[in-house]
Design a protein around this motif. Structure first.
Motif, PDB file in Angstrom:
ATOM      1  N   LEU A  57       9.556 -37.923 -18.436  1.00  0.00           N
ATOM      2  CA  LEU A  57      10.679 -37.750 -19.354  1.00  0.00           C
ATOM      3  C   LEU A  57      11.132 -39.081 -19.932  1.00  0.00           C
ATOM      4  CD1 LEU A  57      12.742 -35.152 -17.275  1.00  0.00           C
ATOM      5  CD2 LEU A  57      11.533 -34.707 -19.428  1.00  0.00           C
ATOM      6  N   LEU A  58      11.231 -40.103 -19.076  1.00  0.00           N
ATOM      7  CA  LEU A  58      11.623 -41.430 -19.547  1.00  0.00           C
ATOM      8  C   LEU A  58      10.700 -41.935 -20.641  1.00  0.00           C
ATOM      9  CD1 LEU A  58      12.493 -43.101 -16.128  1.00  0.00           C
ATOM     10  CD2 LEU A  58      14.051 -42.967 -18.090  1.00  0.00           C
ATOM     11  N   ASP A  65      21.208 -38.212 -18.837  1.00  0.00           N
ATOM     12  CA  ASP A  65      21.754 -36.982 -18.250  1.00  0.00           C
ATOM     13  C   ASP A  65      20.679 -35.917 -18.086  1.00  0.00           C
ATOM     14  OD1 ASP A  65      21.547 -36.694 -21.013  1.00  0.00           O
ATOM     15  OD2 ASP A  65      23.349 -35.457 -21.201  1.00  0.00           O
ATOM     16  N   GLN A  66      19.749 -35.849 -19.016  1.00  0.00           N
ATOM     17  CA  GLN A  66      18.632 -34.906 -18.920  1.00  0.00           C
ATOM     18  C   GLN A  66      17.738 -35.260 -17.725  1.00  0.00           C
ATOM     19  OE1 GLN A  66      16.196 -34.894 -22.435  1.00  0.00           O
ATOM     20  NE2 GLN A  66      14.753 -33.377 -21.632  1.00  0.00           N
ATOM     21  N   ILE A  67      17.531 -36.552 -17.531  1.00  0.00           N
ATOM     22  CA  ILE A  67      16.683 -37.012 -16.434  1.00  0.00           C
ATOM     23  C   ILE A  67      17.370 -36.786 -15.093  1.00  0.00           C
ATOM     24  CG2 ILE A  67      15.615 -39.066 -15.412  1.00  0.00           C
ATOM     25  CD1 ILE A  67      15.423 -40.036 -18.454  1.00  0.00           C
ATOM     26  N   GLU A  68      18.656 -37.108 -15.016  1.00  0.00           N
ATOM     27  CA  GLU A  68      19.384 -36.957 -13.751  1.00  0.00           C
ATOM     28  C   GLU A  68      19.471 -35.500 -13.323  1.00  0.00           C
ATOM     29  OE1 GLU A  68      20.625 -39.524 -11.581  1.00  0.00           O
ATOM     30  OE2 GLU A  68      19.059 -40.352 -12.872  1.00  0.00           O
ATOM     31  N   ALA A  69      19.455 -34.579 -14.277  1.00  0.00           N
ATOM     32  CA  ALA A  69      19.519 -33.155 -13.936  1.00  0.00           C
ATOM     33  C   ALA A  69      18.322 -32.709 -13.097  1.00  0.00           C
ATOM     34  CB  ALA A  69      19.611 -32.315 -15.214  1.00  0.00           C
ATOM     35  N   THR A  70      17.224 -33.447 -13.164  1.00  0.00           N
ATOM     36  CA  THR A  70      16.028 -33.068 -12.397  1.00  0.00           C
ATOM     37  C   THR A  70      16.175 -33.367 -10.909  1.00  0.00           C
ATOM     38  OG1 THR A  70      14.896 -35.207 -12.620  1.00  0.00           O
ATOM     39  CG2 THR A  70      14.585 -33.599 -14.406  1.00  0.00           C
ATOM     40  N   ARG A  71      17.187 -34.131 -10.533  1.00  0.00           N
ATOM     41  CA  ARG A  71      17.336 -34.515  -9.128  1.00  0.00           C
ATOM     42  C   ARG A  71      17.728 -33.352  -8.236  1.00  0.00           C
ATOM     43  NH1 ARG A  71      16.729 -39.914  -8.422  1.00  0.00           N
ATOM     44  NH2 ARG A  71      16.990 -41.220 -10.272  1.00  0.00           N
ATOM     45  N   ALA A 105      12.755 -47.179 -22.543  1.00  0.00           N
ATOM     46  CA  ALA A 105      13.240 -45.932 -21.962  1.00  0.00           C
ATOM     47  C   ALA A 105      14.660 -46.124 -21.458  1.00  0.00           C
ATOM     48  CB  ALA A 105      12.326 -45.507 -20.817  1.00  0.00           C
ATOM     49  N   HIS A 106      15.432 -45.044 -21.464  1.00  0.00           N
ATOM     50  CA  HIS A 106      16.843 -45.105 -21.085  1.00  0.00           C
ATOM     51  C   HIS A 106      17.006 -44.684 -19.627  1.00  0.00           C
ATOM     52  CE1 HIS A 106      17.530 -45.854 -25.264  1.00  0.00           C
ATOM     53  NE2 HIS A 106      17.018 -44.687 -25.599  1.00  0.00           N
ATOM     54  N   HIS A 107      16.703 -45.594 -18.731  1.00  0.00           N
ATOM     55  CA  HIS A 107      16.829 -45.346 -17.294  1.00  0.00           C
ATOM     56  C   HIS A 107      18.298 -45.406 -16.899  1.00  0.00           C
ATOM     57  CE1 HIS A 107      16.192 -45.820 -12.961  1.00  0.00           C
ATOM     58  NE2 HIS A 107      14.942 -45.449 -13.147  1.00  0.00           N
ATOM     59  N   VAL A 108      18.651 -44.713 -15.816  1.00  0.00           N
ATOM     60  CA  VAL A 108      20.043 -44.680 -15.372  1.00  0.00           C
ATOM     61  C   VAL A 108      20.566 -46.078 -15.018  1.00  0.00           C
ATOM     62  CG1 VAL A 108      19.480 -44.235 -12.936  1.00  0.00           C
ATOM     63  CG2 VAL A 108      21.683 -43.459 -13.879  1.00  0.00           C
TER      64      VAL A 108
END
Length: 197
Positions: A57-58, A65-71, A105-108
């Motif tokens: 995704l990154l 927020d889209q990436i964190e939802a996968t946690r 990429a927009h990492h947290v």
């Protein structure tokens, strides 16, 4: 071999380090504790498989927020090994796409280039391979080239609260300690004890 090509080779090796231990996980191992105190074996493996998904995704421009939802997703299904192999293969393919290593990429923890993400992924896969080995009583030896790379890479890392899986500890480490032990101590592990922390 260029530096970039070398890190992609090391990524393949780190992925295999994790897969090698995952193949040894038996039905009675999934609830065993790991050095990551908040995770048992199943949660640790789910984190690593989920990270394979997150890095895809990154690299394709997803927002934090889209990436964190996968946690909060169960990425393992009925076959954890198959899930790991499939997601790792897709992730590696993303790193080989034209221009992937130059993308931002927009990492947290902040914007990172694809090249920086490769290094981060090597760290995550290799050190969690050690965690998994410790949890199930398997061989804990990591690849020498991966260890050497991560020793140099981790010197400049800021592992604060957001890096909870890699809590730093600056306990005294013998100057005679192996490179792997130096790395593990740097990342909050206790390689010379029997304890799971």
């Amino acid at each position: 071999m260029t530096g970039t090509a070398n890190t992609l080779v090391l990524l393949d090796i780190a992925i295999e380090e994790f897969a090698r231990r995952l193949r040894l996980v038996g039905p009675g191992d999934w609830r065993r504790p790991t050095p990551c105190t908040e995770w048992d074996v199943r949660a640790l493996v789910n984190h690593v498989v989920g990270a394979n998904v997150r890095y895809q995704l990154l690299l394709h421009g997803a927002q934090p927020d889209q990436i964190e939802a996968t946690r909060s997703v169960d990425h393992l299904g009925d076959d954890a090994l198959a899930s790991f192999v499939a997601t790792a293969g897709r992730m590696v393919a993303c790193f080989h796409e034209d221009g992937a290593l130059e993308r931002v990429a927009h990492h947290v923890i902040g914007d990172r280039t694809g090249s920086e993400l490769v290094s981060m992924r090597i760290l995550d896969a290799a050190v969690h391979a050690w965690d998994l080995a410790r949890a199930i009583g398997a061989d804990e030896t990591l690849n020498d080239d991966v260890v050497a790379f991560l020793l140099a890479y981790s010197l400049d890392l800021e592992l604060g609260p957001q890096g909870h899986a890699f809590a730093t500890t600056y306990a005294d480490v013998s100057r005679n300690a192996s490179p792997q032990d130096q790395l593990l101590h740097r990342l909050g592990r206790h390689p010379n004890t029997e304890e799971i922390r």
